[in-house]
Write a protein that holds these residues in place. Structure first.
Motif, PDB file in Angstrom:
ATOM      1  N   ASN A  44      -4.017   5.139   7.579  1.00 17.25           N
ATOM      2  CA  ASN A  44      -4.300   5.597   6.221  1.00 17.25           C
ATOM      3  C   ASN A  44      -3.870   7.063   6.143  1.00 17.25           C
ATOM      4  N   VAL A  95      -1.090   3.499   2.856  1.00 23.81           N
ATOM      5  CA  VAL A  95      -1.340   2.905   4.169  1.00 23.81           C
ATOM      6  C   VAL A  95      -0.007   2.509   4.777  1.00 23.81           C
ATOM      7  N   PHE A 118      -8.393  -2.251   2.681  1.00 25.58           N
ATOM      8  CA  PHE A 118      -7.292  -2.800   3.471  1.00 25.58           C
ATOM      9  C   PHE A 118      -7.669  -4.198   3.933  1.00 25.58           C
ATOM     10  N   HIS A 168       0.837  -1.203   0.000  1.00 26.29           N
ATOM     11  CA  HIS A 168       0.000   0.000   0.000  1.00 26.29           C
ATOM     12  C   HIS A 168       0.870   1.251   0.000  1.00 26.29           C
TER      13      HIS A 168
END
Length: 165
Positions: free
Chosen positions: A120, A103, A128, A100
């Protein structure tokens, strides 16, 4: 930023940075005894007084600031917890969601205990996948008051939380 997520982003960054690997962590016994509730209550009294002096349209901002201070107090108390303190000072660190870009998720582990921090860092909602091991964990702190842990989560803008297992 237009201020839409001002307090959420501040809480997200504080949670992430306060629980990071390498954060300076003192032995809780060495720290001065600070009554966090007294500090928060003193601030709330001052904020309430100031709120009465300002335009009622700004009352929501004063309440949100109280919420932010309460959140910082929770982080301080969390860091004073002996188990969490040990994990932050000596626990193994590993990224939990390297795929990510927005994230930042990582895990601290020590003596069979695991601490997962998910943040986040975006104003967008993001998908997620939460590790199933943490579904029944102890949610210790979160930016948003209502949070439902599930395998497939939709992280809200600047959502962050920490789970102990």
């Amino acid at each position: 930023m237009n201020g839409a997520y001002l307090f959420e982003s501040a809480k997200c960054m504080a949670l992430t940075l306060q629980l990071m690997q390498g954060s300076p962590v003192q032995d809780p016994a060495d720290e001065p005894d600070i009554d966090n509730n007294a500090v928060v209550n003193e601030y709330k009294s001052e904020a309430k007084y100031k709120q009465n002096l300002v335009d009622p349209k700004n009352a929501e901002a004063a309440i949100s600031r109280d919420s932010l201070l309460d959140f910082y107090g929770k982080l301080t108390l969390l860091r004073k917890d002996a188990l969490i303190n040990g994990m932050l000072a000596h626990g193994e660190f590993k990224l939990a969601a390297a795929e990510h870009a927005q994230v930042f998720a990582y895990e601290r582990s020590l003596d069979g205990k695991r601490f997962l921090i998910v943040s986040n860092w975006s104003k967008e909602s993001l998908d997620f996948d939460l590790n199933p091991d943490f579904l029944d964990g102890d949610l210790r702190v979160s930016v948003y008051p209502e949070i439902i842990l599930s395998n497939k989560m939709m992280l809200r803008p600047y959502e962050a939380f920490a789970i102990l297992r």
